[in-house]
Design an enzyme around this catalytic site. Structure first.
Site, mmCIF file in Angstrom:
data_model
loop_
_atom_site.group_PDB
_atom_site.id
_atom_site.type_symbol
_atom_site.label_atom_id
_atom_site.label_comp_id
_atom_site.label_asym_id
_atom_site.label_seq_id
_atom_site.Cartn_x
_atom_site.Cartn_y
_atom_site.Cartn_z
ATOM 1 N N SER A 1 43.804 27.356 34.188
ATOM 2 C CA SER A 1 44.081 26.709 32.900
ATOM 3 C C SER A 1 43.133 25.549 32.610
ATOM 4 O O SER A 1 42.885 24.692 33.463
ATOM 5 C CB SER A 1 45.523 26.195 32.879
ATOM 6 N N THR B 1 52.323 28.511 29.231
ATOM 7 C CA THR B 1 51.545 29.728 29.079
ATOM 8 C C THR B 1 52.368 30.882 29.644
ATOM 9 O O THR B 1 53.539 30.716 29.981
ATOM 10 C CB THR B 1 50.158 29.585 29.749
ATOM 11 N N LYS C 1 56.598 31.676 27.685
ATOM 12 C CA LYS C 1 56.724 31.322 26.273
ATOM 13 C C LYS C 1 58.025 31.816 25.646
ATOM 14 O O LYS C 1 58.561 31.164 24.743
ATOM 15 C CB LYS C 1 55.518 31.856 25.484
ATOM 16 N N ASP D 1 50.045 27.496 18.796
ATOM 17 C CA ASP D 1 49.019 28.550 18.733
ATOM 18 C C ASP D 1 48.785 28.987 17.292
ATOM 19 O O ASP D 1 47.647 29.216 16.880
ATOM 20 C CB ASP D 1 49.447 29.768 19.554
ATOM 21 N N GLU E 1 54.492 53.175 20.314
ATOM 22 C CA GLU E 1 55.475 52.102 20.504
ATOM 23 C C GLU E 1 54.893 50.750 20.090
ATOM 24 O O GLU E 1 55.556 49.962 19.407
ATOM 25 C CB GLU E 1 55.911 52.049 21.970
#
Length: 278
Positions: free
Chosen positions: A20, A67, A71, A108, A159
């Site tokens: 990260s 992350t 979430k 985001d 799907e």
């Protein structure tokens, strides 16, 4: 929320987490803002360990970045969730209020919008999305703000196609789906958002049109991707994953510290410096 001397700790949680860049970005912001007593760390936490981690935090904590795979898992553990985060069932930011409440948000989505606007993309008539994972749903939420017409999603299974159309209905976006075998068609859209893992779009590098629109490739490592390099070679505007990472982190810093504006340029410079040796 004003900055509080008692609350000066933050961190990013996830699994895996060693890669990260969030600590680099947030620490650069603290240095630029003169928040010398603030700390930002990373912790390896999976879904099973998240409840205990949250329960173990004391009043010194201001916020968390989340992350994968946390979430969605964090939502039942929160006291409040923003409309933005609820729209995609994904929280990447937790802020602790002075009375100890846990509030969830998603930076985001506005981060995507800000990154595009920085490159002059305010509105588009249509768009294409490559992929159908969690980032793709956030992309649809961002596109609901800037795309006037249909969004075509290129997916690998029926799907996934149903999922993307479902997200479109929920977000008020006219989503049409196509099989991944037709993904080269996507590259003619005014805005192409690539949300796929590294290498997934490499086969499309020879299909970039002579005069491409804007490419938003959410990856930042490795960078540039093959598609981004081919796009830039055609003089097409490219927005990268680091742009998204920095813009969403700017919003996190502002929410957690109460200081605005966060130092975008310093944070981007720190991110670029950290990625250079990789």
């Amino acid at each position: 929320m004003a900055s509080d001397d008692r609350r000066h700790r933050a961190a990013v949680l996830g699994s895996p987490i060693a890669h990260s860049l969030s600590p680099v970005l947030h620490r650069a912001a603290y240095a630029e803002l003169g928040l010398t007593d603030w700390t930002y760390d990373r912790f390896e936490v999976d879904e099973a360990g998240l409840p205990a981690f949250l329960e173990g935090l004391d009043a010194s904590w201001a916020g968390l970045s989340l992350t994968m795979p946390l979430k969605r898992a964090v939502i039942p553990l929160l006291d409040a969730v923003s409309e933005t985060a609820s729209s995609v069932e994904a929280v990447n930011t937790v802020v602790f209020t002075e009375d100890g409440r846990r509030t969830g948000d998603n930076t985001d989505i506005p981060g995507m919008i800000a990154a595009l606007r920085e490159r002059g993309v305010e509105k588009v008539e249509s768009a294409a999305v490559l992929g159908a994972g969690a980032t793709a749903s956030s992309a649809l939420a961002a596109l609901s703000e800037i795309c006037a017409g249909p969004v075509t999603a290129y997916v690998r299974s029926a799907e996934r196609g149903r999922e993307m159309r479902g997200w479109g209905e929920r977000l008020g976006v006219d989503v049409r789906t196509r099989d991944w075998s037709r993904a080269a068609e996507a590259l003619c859209a005014p805005l192409v958002v690539a949300t796929t893992p590294a290498g997934a779009t490499d086969a499309l590098t020879g299909d970039v049109p002579e005069r491409p629109g804007t490419l938003f490739d959410v990856l930042y490592e490795p960078w540039p991707t093959g598609l981004a390099a081919s796009w830039a070679a055609r003089n097409g505007p490219v927005v990268g994953g680091l742009d998204l990472l920095v813009h969403q982190a700017v919003l996190q810093v502002e929410r957690m510290t109460g200081r605005a504006p966060a130092p975008l340029a310093a944070m981007r410079q720190a991110g670029e410096a950290a990625l250079a040796p990789r």
